[in-house]
Structure formats: C-alpha cells, structure tokens
Design an enzyme around this catalytic site. Structure first.
Site, PDB file in Angstrom:
ATOM      1  N   TRP A 150      82.564  36.396  61.584  1.00  0.00           N
ATOM      2  CA  TRP A 150      84.098  36.716  61.379  1.00  0.00           C
ATOM      3  C   TRP A 150      84.448  38.210  61.300  1.00  0.00           C
ATOM      4  O   TRP A 150      85.626  38.525  61.819  1.00  0.00           O
ATOM      5  CB  TRP A 150      84.458  35.617  60.532  1.00  0.00           C
ATOM      6  CG  TRP A 150      84.376  34.298  60.814  1.00  0.00           C
ATOM      7  CD1 TRP A 150      83.424  33.325  60.155  1.00  0.00           C
ATOM      8  CD2 TRP A 150      84.906  33.641  61.782  1.00  0.00           C
ATOM      9  NE1 TRP A 150      83.509  32.172  60.815  1.00  0.00           N
ATOM     10  CE2 TRP A 150      84.354  32.330  61.786  1.00  0.00           C
ATOM     11  CE3 TRP A 150      85.754  33.871  62.725  1.00  0.00           C
ATOM     12  CZ2 TRP A 150      84.671  31.172  62.783  1.00  0.00           C
ATOM     13  CZ3 TRP A 150      86.181  32.890  63.737  1.00  0.00           C
ATOM     14  CH2 TRP A 150      85.581  31.533  63.607  1.00  0.00           C
TER      15      TRP A 150
ATOM     16  N   ASP B 116      89.898  38.226  54.533  1.00  0.00           N
ATOM     17  CA  ASP B 116      89.728  36.803  55.143  1.00  0.00           C
ATOM     18  C   ASP B 116      88.981  36.068  54.339  1.00  0.00           C
ATOM     19  O   ASP B 116      87.971  36.079  54.053  1.00  0.00           O
ATOM     20  CB  ASP B 116      89.055  37.036  56.514  1.00  0.00           C
ATOM     21  CG  ASP B 116      88.859  35.739  57.328  1.00  0.00           C
ATOM     22  OD1 ASP B 116      89.479  34.585  56.650  1.00  0.00           O
ATOM     23  OD2 ASP B 116      88.192  35.726  58.277  1.00  0.00           O
TER      24      ASP B 116
ATOM     25  N   LYS C  48      89.297  24.608  56.193  1.00  0.00           N
ATOM     26  CA  LYS C  48      88.111  24.349  55.625  1.00  0.00           C
ATOM     27  C   LYS C  48      88.245  23.726  54.140  1.00  0.00           C
ATOM     28  O   LYS C  48      87.848  22.663  53.844  1.00  0.00           O
ATOM     29  CB  LYS C  48      87.263  25.832  55.355  1.00  0.00           C
ATOM     30  CG  LYS C  48      86.479  26.255  56.445  1.00  0.00           C
ATOM     31  CD  LYS C  48      87.335  26.917  57.756  1.00  0.00           C
ATOM     32  CE  LYS C  48      86.496  27.286  58.920  1.00  0.00           C
ATOM     33  NZ  LYS C  48      86.951  28.706  59.652  1.00  0.00           N
TER      34      LYS C  48
END
Ligand SMILES: *Cc1c(COP(=O)(O)O)cnc(C)c1O
Length: 361
Positions: A102, A172, A196
C-alpha cells in the site's frame, strides 16, 4: 441462515447486529415511507445519519476541535493522489516510508505529483519488517511524512509512530482505523477506506487538521480540494449515503461495546491467540514478521509447504473459516482479525490450527 467465520482482508466481516438492523430498516427508514437510499441527502433523516457519524468519530477518537472529519468517495486509493495534489507544492518534497504494497502505491502516485524522498525502504527484508521509529532520518523541511499504519498484505503494523517534530504526519489507516487508541495530535491528516474496520466499501474517512486545510493548493478542481468538503460538511456532492449509514451503525456498535479501549483489548486478544498458535506449533507454522511489528489486524503465516497451505485453506473453509489464503502477491496464509471478528472466532481458528498441525506435522 448460515454465517461463516470470515477472515477476509477486505471487504470483511461486519457486526451481525449492524447487518440485522440495516436489513430491518432498509425498505422503510424509520417512519419516512422510503429507504435511506431513496431520499435526498439534504433531507433531515439523512442529515441525522451523516452528522451522527461525524460526532461518533469525534467522540470515539476524542478528536480535538481543530480537526475536521470528512467523508469522501474513491477509497483510500483516491487519497494516494489527493494528499500530494493538495499538500505537496512545487519546490517542496515529502518523506515516504516504503513499508509494503500500500505504501508503494501511495508513493507511486505522489511521485507523479511532486518530489518524494524515501526515508525507509523495506525491499531488502521483503517488506516483512519495520524500522524503529527513532531510526528514521527525516527531513525537517519535508511538506509531510507519509506512513501506512498497517500493511494489510505483508502483515506489519507500526506499534508506535515516529516523532516528526514540526513535519505533519499523513497516515493511511485503512486497515487498522479505530482498532486502537491513537495520539491523534501527531497527525496532520489520517485517511481510511471504510471496508476493513468501519463499514462497507464506498466511504472513505479523512481526518484533517485545520492548518493542513490552509496549505491546500488553490489550483484543484472542486472535488479534489479538501477545502470543498470541509466547507460543505462532506455534502458538496451526493455522499455515499448507504455506506455512511452503515458506518454510523458500526460506530454506534463500537461505542456501546466500549470504544477504542475495548477494540484495542480485543485486537490484542485475537491476534495473541493466533500468534500463540503459530509459536506453539513446534515450527509447523511460522510467521515471517518479527514480534516488534506484527500486525494485530492481519496475521500472516506459512506452513511447511505450499501444498499443505492449500490443504489448510480448503479444510478451514470446510470447517466454516473462510478467507485464510494469503494475498496472491505474497502467498502463504493470512487471518484478518478486524474489530468485528468475535474473540470466539480467533479461538476457533487457533484450535483448528493446532488440530491441523497435529494431523499433518
Ligand atoms: C485496503 C487498503 C487500501 C485500498 O483501499 P481502497 O478503499 O480499496 O482504495 C489502501 N491502504 C490500505 C492500508 C488498505 O488496507
């Protein structure tokens, strides 16, 4: 009705009472004669949902007044671009920690906008570890430092965050948002895709400090400018109304269950159960990540062979535990243990792991 134990990495398991409430009030929302997805986003019943979700986030995080809560579309992925577009002006550079898949994606987008300095690259260790926060050589003149709190694929998570001094940290938090207490004031901007820990896909939460809003570039189209959403209370355009309604239900559920202190305790318990099953297996299972940065959300592990990993994933699924296959880019196995995974789910997995090891070791 049959519900499995869902160890998927995202979208992922949500609290059953939340799903049931959404089902019960889907066709007619609270006496309005219509569904939440059929009404104006400027109508009072939706406004209550929208601003209710904002205040729950503020309350759960004890968010100081000089932060705004924004709800956007486009996933965390749009933030990979929006952050540098707004906050990385020409002539400045930002610091990046390349901690996994990511972070690399976020970094690739930032490089298209401006100048990036990589202060940590996990490539030599296959992105399976993190540095000590104090060892990062940070640029005191950087526009910001970008971190990825939890690498969902590699299974590494910052247990504590670096002190970047006056440099704002942009983080993030897609895969561990609201799973632990947080020193919010260290961060200039936090972003998280909902799917999530906080709801279904389609909504992205951004927390932004007021001084960051003042730094935003003046050249951006309306939607891409954070100030548009801050000034319009995230109602500049039609927000993802159903996703945000679900987010609000998840936040209410989390608050009633004890908030972030409770979430943190459960994350410790769930991940502890699975890491103990790995460590107690006499080498049958192994975790490639060193203890100081093991994720409490995504536990990655290997078995003695790829053939055994395949059998493990299939037999676990037959026993009602799905989503244990590792990400296609890294292989192995992965158990995602988000907020909505019951402790009993982690216990069941640990038991299954011990039985499987006894039969196949
Ligand atoms: C899932 C995830 C993303 C991507 O989120 P989208 O909402 O699909 O754009 C980004 N970062 C992290 C850490 C993630 O876990």
């Amino acid at each position: 009705m049959h519900r499995i134990l869902n160890f998927n990495a995202g979208p992922s398991t949500l609290p059953l009472p939340v799903l049931e409430q959404a089902r019960d009030e889907f066709v007619e929302f609270r006496g309005t004669g219509m569904s939440i997805v059929e009404m104006s986003h400027r109508a009072k019943p939706y406004e209550e949902v929208h601003f209710g979700a904002v205040s729950l986030i503020r309350e759960l995080l004890d968010l100081p007044d000089h932060y705004k809560v924004l709800f956007l579309g486009g996933g965390a992925t749009l933030q990979f671009a929006m952050v540098p577009m707004n906050l990385l002006p020409a002539g400045r550079s930002c610091d990046f920690t390349l901690t996994g898949s990511w972070a690399k994606k976020a970094c690739d987008d930032a490089r298209k906008i401006g100048s990036v300095s990589v202060v940590y690259d996990g490539k030599p260790v296959n992105y399976l570890s993190l540095p000590a926060p104090a060892d990062l050589m940070l640029d005191p003149a950087a526009a910001y430092l970008h971190l990825t709190a939890n690498e969902t694929i590699g299974g590494v998570q910052w247990q504590s965050f670096p002190d970047a001094g006056e440099v704002p940290i942009v983080c993030d938090m897609s895969s561990d948002f609201l799973s632990r207490r947080l020193p919010v004031d260290r961060f200039g901007l936090i972003y998280a895709g909902a799917q999530k820990n906080v709801g279904p896909a389609g909504a992205t939460v951004v927390l932004i400090r007021d001084d960051m809003l003042e730094r935003c570039a003046d050249t951006l189209p309306a939607y891409l400018d954070y100030r548009t959403h801050a000034e319009g209370d995230s109602l500049y355009n039609t927000p993802p109304v159903f996703a945000l309604y679900m987010v609000k239900l998840v936040l209410e559920h989390l608050k009633a269950a004890g908030g972030l202190a409770a979430a943190e305790k459960w994350a410790d318990q769930r991940s502890g159960l699975v890491y103990d099953a790995i460590e107690g297996s006499g080498g049958f299972y192994s975790c490639p990540v060193p203890p100081h940065c093991r994720s409490k959300m995504n536990v990655v592990f290997r078995l003695p062979s790829e053939a055994l990993e395949k059998t493990f994933v299939a037999e676990a699924a037959a026993a009602g535990m799905e989503g244990l296959k590792g990400h296609r880019s890294v292989g192995g196995c992965r158990a995602s243990l988000y907020n909505a995974m019951p402790i009993a789910g982690a216990e069941a997995l640990a038991r299954f792991m011990a039985e499987f090891a006894a039969q196949n070791g």
